[in-house]
Scaffold this motif. Structure first.
Motif, PDB file in Angstrom:
ATOM      1  N   ALA A   1      -6.391   0.780  -1.161  1.00 44.81           N
ATOM      2  CA  ALA A   1      -5.218  -0.219  -1.540  1.00 44.81           C
ATOM      3  C   ALA A   1      -5.035  -1.242  -0.393  1.00 44.81           C
ATOM      4  O   ALA A   1      -4.628  -2.315  -0.977  1.00 44.81           O
ATOM      5  CB  ALA A   1      -3.945   0.895  -1.064  1.00 44.81           C
TER       6      ALA A   1
ATOM      7  N   GLU B   1      -7.589  -4.004  -1.506  1.00 45.77           N
ATOM      8  CA  GLU B   1      -7.437  -4.394  -2.970  1.00 45.77           C
ATOM      9  C   GLU B   1      -7.050  -6.227  -2.960  1.00 45.77           C
ATOM     10  O   GLU B   1      -6.068  -6.376  -2.274  1.00 45.77           O
ATOM     11  CB  GLU B   1      -6.412  -3.627  -3.778  1.00 45.77           C
ATOM     12  CG  GLU B   1      -5.908  -4.088  -5.192  1.00 45.77           C
ATOM     13  CD  GLU B   1      -7.355  -4.556  -6.088  1.00 45.77           C
ATOM     14  OE1 GLU B   1      -8.295  -4.004  -5.827  1.00 45.77           O
ATOM     15  OE2 GLU B   1      -7.234  -5.485  -6.488  1.00 45.77           O
TER      16      GLU B   1
ATOM     17  N   SER C   1       0.849  -1.221   0.033  1.00 50.89           N
ATOM     18  CA  SER C   1       0.030   0.054   0.043  1.00 50.89           C
ATOM     19  C   SER C   1       0.754   1.016  -0.059  1.00 50.89           C
ATOM     20  O   SER C   1       0.575   2.443  -0.570  1.00 50.89           O
ATOM     21  CB  SER C   1      -0.920   0.021   1.283  1.00 50.89           C
ATOM     22  OG  SER C   1      -1.653  -0.980   1.141  1.00 50.89           O
TER      23      SER C   1
ATOM     24  N   THR D   1      -9.787  -4.626 -11.756  1.00 49.54           N
ATOM     25  CA  THR D   1      -8.662  -4.875 -11.213  1.00 49.54           C
ATOM     26  C   THR D   1      -7.915  -6.057 -11.476  1.00 49.54           C
ATOM     27  O   THR D   1      -7.004  -6.257 -11.201  1.00 49.54           O
ATOM     28  CB  THR D   1      -8.841  -4.932  -9.562  1.00 49.54           C
ATOM     29  OG1 THR D   1      -9.965  -6.019  -9.316  1.00 49.54           O
ATOM     30  CG2 THR D   1      -9.365  -3.649  -8.854  1.00 49.54           C
TER      31      THR D   1
ATOM     32  N   MET E   1      -0.626  -1.206  -8.268  1.00 52.42           N
ATOM     33  CA  MET E   1      -1.655  -0.639  -7.617  1.00 52.42           C
ATOM     34  C   MET E   1      -1.847   0.800  -7.430  1.00 52.42           C
ATOM     35  O   MET E   1      -3.006   1.330  -7.631  1.00 52.42           O
ATOM     36  CB  MET E   1      -1.675  -1.133  -6.305  1.00 52.42           C
ATOM     37  CG  MET E   1      -3.061  -0.989  -5.409  1.00 52.42           C
ATOM     38  SD  MET E   1      -2.638  -1.676  -3.724  1.00 52.42           S
ATOM     39  CE  MET E   1      -2.572  -3.428  -3.616  1.00 52.42           C
TER      40      MET E   1
ATOM     41  N   ILE F   1      -5.155  -7.638  -7.737  1.00 52.99           N
ATOM     42  CA  ILE F   1      -3.632  -7.242  -8.114  1.00 52.99           C
ATOM     43  C   ILE F   1      -2.587  -8.239  -7.276  1.00 52.99           C
ATOM     44  O   ILE F   1      -1.702  -8.583  -7.700  1.00 52.99           O
ATOM     45  CB  ILE F   1      -3.443  -5.710  -7.962  1.00 52.99           C
ATOM     46  CG1 ILE F   1      -4.571  -5.084  -8.882  1.00 52.99           C
ATOM     47  CG2 ILE F   1      -1.807  -5.339  -8.212  1.00 52.99           C
ATOM     48  CD1 ILE F   1      -4.179  -3.335  -8.844  1.00 52.99           C
TER      49      ILE F   1
ATOM     50  N   ALA G   1       2.417   1.643  -3.332  1.00 55.47           N
ATOM     51  CA  ALA G   1       1.101   2.300  -4.254  1.00 55.47           C
ATOM     52  C   ALA G   1       0.678   3.667  -3.934  1.00 55.47           C
ATOM     53  O   ALA G   1       0.859   4.671  -4.949  1.00 55.47           O
ATOM     54  CB  ALA G   1      -0.288   1.497  -4.142  1.00 55.47           C
TER      55      ALA G   1
ATOM     56  N   TYR H   1      -5.640  -5.127 -13.954  1.00 55.06           N
ATOM     57  CA  TYR H   1      -4.587  -4.618 -13.494  1.00 55.06           C
ATOM     58  C   TYR H   1      -3.521  -5.603 -13.188  1.00 55.06           C
ATOM     59  O   TYR H   1      -2.377  -5.681 -13.269  1.00 55.06           O
ATOM     60  CB  TYR H   1      -4.797  -3.731 -12.381  1.00 55.06           C
ATOM     61  CG  TYR H   1      -5.064  -2.385 -12.670  1.00 55.06           C
ATOM     62  CD1 TYR H   1      -4.376  -1.182 -13.297  1.00 55.06           C
ATOM     63  CD2 TYR H   1      -6.529  -1.768 -12.876  1.00 55.06           C
ATOM     64  CE1 TYR H   1      -4.745  -0.086 -13.740  1.00 55.06           C
ATOM     65  CE2 TYR H   1      -7.160  -0.944 -13.046  1.00 55.06           C
ATOM     66  CZ  TYR H   1      -5.942   0.207 -13.489  1.00 55.06           C
ATOM     67  OH  TYR H   1      -6.538   1.570 -13.999  1.00 55.06           O
TER      68      TYR H   1
END
Lengths: 274, 318, 425
Positions: free
Chosen positions: B238, B241, B97, B139, B177, B244, B100, B142
């Motif tokens: 993040a 998530e 995170s 996502t 991300m 990813i 990101a 991604y």
């Protein structure tokens, strides 16, 4: 042609003392047209604003008085569709000349807006903002000196002396507007443009600001847009009457209000158009 | 005998009133759905997590430094009791995170500033929907992009300059991300910046400030709270998530500060624990609910704080 | 003497340089962000384009009656179950009479996809009259041959390290000369379900699964979302209860999607014992996820209907309910629909919660209803992205292209709806 005019400006700026301001006024507009897209807001306007006096721009709303005011420090640059043609001069220099630095121009010609718009910072920081960005203060003490003297000139110091670190947005409407005037003064401009500075204030706050303008005029040239004819009559030495983008009449305030030449002016002053 | 007209009106009026009462009650019941969902989430997570904590103590879960959820298949098996410390997962989550946010914050914020303060309306009209398109990409796409393009790219650059980088790395997952979060941050910040009154800009420009001075000294400080709120929302996204990191971050649960290593996250572990064959009562599957509860609480705290901040910000300039 | 200078000074030049730098950083940030978008589209579409073509080999197939239908019943079911491998082999041997050894013959057969025989079975099952005839047919080639034809096999590699051997390459080249091998549009990709063989796999099953899930999602989330919005905007007084709902909605909008999957797992599957891996459960979970989005959009739409309209209706003696449902809701409908479509687009791309409720299984059959086991387009992408076979890389990319195409269409539709129907107050 262009080269010639630039050279002339440079020569003039080198020796500002040679300028004969008395004859031409500190600000002058010659054949100015302003367009918003296809819409023409100002039609071929020419007039001159004398130094160290108060000039009032009056007229019904939508007549272009604010538009022409915003031309004098090129605030209209911030509107994409706005186009200005003609010749506007400050101390003899064409302010739309490519050599002119708009940042320097706005430092010389300050502005106070219709709605008091202090930054969401402390009173001190509000006034210190201009000197800071322009690097006017040589030291911390000097900065404080500038802030205090500006607040004093704006007639606000006594009221806020003990709370300089409090937020500027916490002041009353009239105080906020005087804070904005102090903020403009702090940059040490020659001209202050005021766009209906009292329109959202009560009569008492308005009276204080009018008094302030009266005392400021020995040091500054003030151009004020106002929707109030009484205000123009009370404080200004020169008055320009605008109507539908035209400058209908320009002259001594007393003459405009007592003995207007144009019928449109007469009608406006007597309340028949507005 | 016909009843007087006024009577008739009153009677039907009553009927209509009853109908309307029913409609309003039905509406109210619908609006309860939102609460029910939250209650459902909390109840289901808490129930399963409670069962988990009867097998594994809470303190071990919260402060354990090791994560290896392999439990013994037979009772007499040795050395496979399973370790359920969430810290390695939390560490991996926070590292990814952070990467990101480090990518998305400057890019998103500067994009928002450029679009709201500098771009011509014509540019804005084109660029904004393009950025929104970036926000609308699922996502899983991604994740595929991270695993197929970014991770090999990082790996080959790494070996080019003499770094050994595993094919699944925190850096690859974090970078991608970050790309995903750019439009999220830029559109939220754009709203916030546009909410700063125009008079504020004019005041600063009128004093002879340049645009960048205006942005740095006036607009950003004024928009401060709103921007922090939107960054917190982005961080919450993040942390939660999943795809990813599932596709690009890997499974190795270790506490490390090296972004070139493979790490695992809370969401990755939830997915691995719950996909495939599973028995419902084992500590392994229940652990997923405990992680999810932790994740839910963590993101909810971030959300509530940021919503509060944004709310207060909105009322200032409303 | 006052200073009238307007030209730039050294100090001002420094400030203007800072200004230019700042502007460039901003421009760079935008360009970089858009650059990522372009890079992503580029890398996915260059990889995915290939999957829309599929290599086929032309064979002269003799539907031998003795082999396929010895009892001469022409029973379609019987024909669909018959063994077509021998007749395919026969066609191959006729094409390459020089291939004699058993081993070589086996690798010759591997040029074709293992699904080729099923294609023949389908054809004969649908049209029993084919039996006894000889047809010139294009049959799908194997994934290895397909990759070779698309230039994705590194022939410079040592033969041992390649799955495609030298003799097979020689055969392909022979076929090329005879013009009996070529790429055709890959219809199987759009008409088949998943498969272990890349060349036989398609996204129809996943697309139908996604569609059914979205159907369930819409039919729950739209009415509940709109009615909630109507209640909160038009009827509810601001109390602690509505505040609570409000906070709930805003918070739910930001809850990680995987948490919704766990909710579905433990409530819908665990408590209500709904069928696992089905669009019904998937749609329910997606509905709970999109609910906040729809509520927020619907409230904004209702708020944009001017109060004057409500006052006009109330002034005519309409009740509050009538005013709301006759005037406010219809006028807000375009905005509500726009928000709903965008919410649906989000649901279409959602993967993580579906993994939790078992929509991640390997499913060959195309689902027929909301209680059939199914997968969804994004989950299919996830599954293919995970599979080691090289042939799946381009299919994953192609599936992503299809998914993105749907998303772009939905977004365009939402924009269109907003432009077309939304009134400017």
């Amino acid at each position: 042609m262009v080269m010639g005019s630039i050279m002339k400006i440079q020569k003039e700026t080198a020796e500002p003392a040679n300028l004969s301001l008395a004859s031409s006024g500190i600000l002058s507009a010659q054949n100015v047209d302003v367009f918003y897209g296809d819409q023409q807001a100002i039609n071929n306007v020419s007039f001159e604003i004398p130094e160290n006096q108060i000039t009032a721009l009056i007229g019904p709303s939508g007549c272009g008085k604010s538009t022409i005011l915003r031309c004098f420090n090129r605030m209209n640059d911030t509107i994409d569709i706005c186009k200005v043609t003609g010749d506007i001069r400050f101390a003899g220099q064409n302010i739309y000349d490519p050599k002119v630095d708009v940042v320097a121009l706005r430092a010389r010609i300050g502005m106070v807006f219709q709605k008091a718009n202090p930054f969401p910072k402390s009173i001190f920081e509000n006034v210190a903002y201009g000197p800071r960005i322009h690097g006017l203060a040589s030291s911390k003490d000097h900065l404080e000196e500038i802030v205090i003297s500006s607040l004093k000139r704006a007639g606000l110091y006594k009221e806020v002396a003990d709370r300089l670190q409090e937020s500027g947005t916490g002041l009353s409407g009239g105080q906020q507007q005087r804070l904005c005037i102090a903020r403009a003064i702090a940059v040490d401009p020659q001209v202050i443009l005021m766009d209906e500075p009292c329109s959202s204030l009560d009569p008492i706050a308005t009276a204080i600001i009018e008094e302030l303008m009266e005392s400021m005029k020995q040091n500054y040239t003030i151009v004020i847009v106002t929707h109030s004819m009484q205000q123009a009559a009370r404080i200004s030495q020169k008055t320009a009457f605008f109507h539908l983008g035209d400058l209908v009449e320009f002259g001594d305030t007393e003459a405009i209000f007592t003995n207007p030449i144009q019928t449109r002016t007469q009608n406006y002053i007597s309340g028949r158009i507005g | 005998m016909e009843p007087p007209k006024t009577m008739e009106l009153r009677r039907t009026g009553k009927l209509v009133k009853l109908q309307e009462q029913i409609i309003i009650i039905a509406l109210m019941l619908c609006s309860l759905a939102a609460i029910l969902v939250t209650v459902g989430i909390v109840a289901s997570l808490a129930f399963e997590a409670f069962q988990f904590f009867q097998k594994i103590p809470v303190s071990e879960f919260l402060f354990g430094l090791e994560w290896s959820p392999q439990t013994a298949i037979r009772d007499d098996q040795v050395g496979a009791s399973g370790k359920f410390g969430i810290l390695p997962l939390l560490g991996g989550t926070l590292m990814i995170s952070t990467i990101a946010m480090a990518v998305a914050t400057p890019l998103g914020l500067y994009s928002a500033i450029y679009l709201s303060e500098y771009a011509k309306p014509r540019t804005r009209v084109w660029v904004k929907p393009m950025l929104e398109l970036l926000a609308g990409i699922p996502t899983v796409v991604y994740g595929f992009f991270a695993a197929l393009v970014v991770a090999p790219l990082i790996r080959s650059t790494g070996s080019g300059i003499g770094f050994e980088i595993s094919s699944e790395s925190a850096l690859a997952a974090g970078l991608v991300m970050g790309i995903m979060l750019i439009p999220f941050i830029s559109s939220l910040s754009d709203d916030v910046l546009c909410a700063v009154p125009k008079t504020m800009r004019e005041a600063s420009l009128g004093l002879g400030a340049t645009r960048s001075e205006t942005v740095k000294n006036v607009i950003l400080p004024a928009a401060n709270a709103g921007i922090i709120g939107s960054l917190l929302l982005a961080a919450s996204r993040a942390i939660g998530e999943t795809m990813i990191v599932v596709m690009a971050a890997g499974l190795s649960a270790k506490l490390t500060l090296n972004p070139l290593e493979a790490v695992t996250t809370m969401t990755v572990q939830i997915v691995t624990l719950l996909t495939g064959d599973q028995e419902f009562d084992s500590a392994k599957t229940l652990a997923a609910f405990a992680i999810a509860l932790f994740l839910f609480v963590l993101t909810m705290i971030l959300n509530v704080i940021s919503l509060k901040i944004v709310d207060r910000y909105k009322t200032i300039y409303a | 003497m006052p200073d009238y200078t307007l030209t730039t000074s050294e100090n001002l030049q420094r400030r203007h340089a800072a200004e230019a730098r700042f502007r460039w950083i901003g421009r760079l940030a935008v360009l970089l962000s858009l650059g990522f978008l372009v890079l992503m589209f580029f890398s996915i579409s260059t990889r995915g384009m290939g999957a829309f073509g599929q290599t086929h080999i032309q064979l002269e197939i003799h539907f031998d009656e003795a082999m396929l239908d010895p009892n001469k019943q022409r029973d379609p079911q019987q024909l669909a179950r018959a063994n077509y491998k021998p007749i395919v082999n026969q066609a191959l041997f006729e094409l390459f009479p020089e291939v004699q050894t058993r081993r070589a013959q086996r690798s010759l057969y591997r040029l074709l996809s293992s699904g080729a025989v099923f294609d023949l079975a389908n054809m004969a099952g649908q049209n029993p009259d084919l039996v006894g005839s000889t047809q010139l047919l294009w049959l799908p080639a194997s994934a290895e041959v397909d990759l070779f034809m698309k230039g994705k096999v590194d022939v410079s590699l040592e033969e041992k390290l390649r799955r495609l051997k030298n003799n097979e390459i020689a055969w392909i080249n022979q076929l090329k000369v005879k013009r009996q091998i070529r790429k055709k549009f890959n219809t199987a990709f759009f008409t088949k379900g998943d498969s272990r063989e890349p060349e036989l796999s398609g996204i129809l099953g996943a697309m139908i699964g996604s569609f059914l899930s979205l159907l369930v999602c819409f039919s729950i989330a739209f009415p509940v979302g709109v009615l909630t919005a109507v209640y909160l905007e038009e009827f509810a007084k601001k109390t602690r209860f509505t505040d609570l709902i409000e906070i709930n909605i805003n918070n739910l909008a930001a809850v990680p999607s995987i948490v919704f999957g766990l909710l579905g797992l433990s409530i819908f599957l665990g408590v209500f014992h709904m069928p696992r891996s089905t669009p019904l459960v998937g749609g329910l979970v997606l509905a709970l996820m999109t609910l906040p989005t729809i509520i927020i959009a619907a409230r904004a739409a209702l708020r944009s209907v001017p109060n004057t309209i409500r006052e006009a209706a109330l002034g005519l003696g309409a009740s509050k309910v009538q005013t709301t449902f006759h005037h406010a809701v219809p006028l807000a409908m375009p905005g509500m629909l726009t928000g709903t479509i965008l919410g649906m687009a989000g649901a279409l791309g959602e993967t993580a919660p579906l993994l939790m409720i078992g929509m991640v299984a390997f499913i060959v059959d195309v689902p027929q209803g909301i209680t059939d086991v199914a997968t969804s387009l994004p989950v299919q992408i996830f599954l293919w992205a995970d599979s080691p076979e090289k042939g799946f890389v381009e299919r994953t990319s192609a599936a992503i292209m299809v998914l993105l195409a749907f998303l772009v269409l939905m977004n365009l539709f939402a924009v269109f709806l907003r432009r077309k129907l939304e009134k400017q107050w």
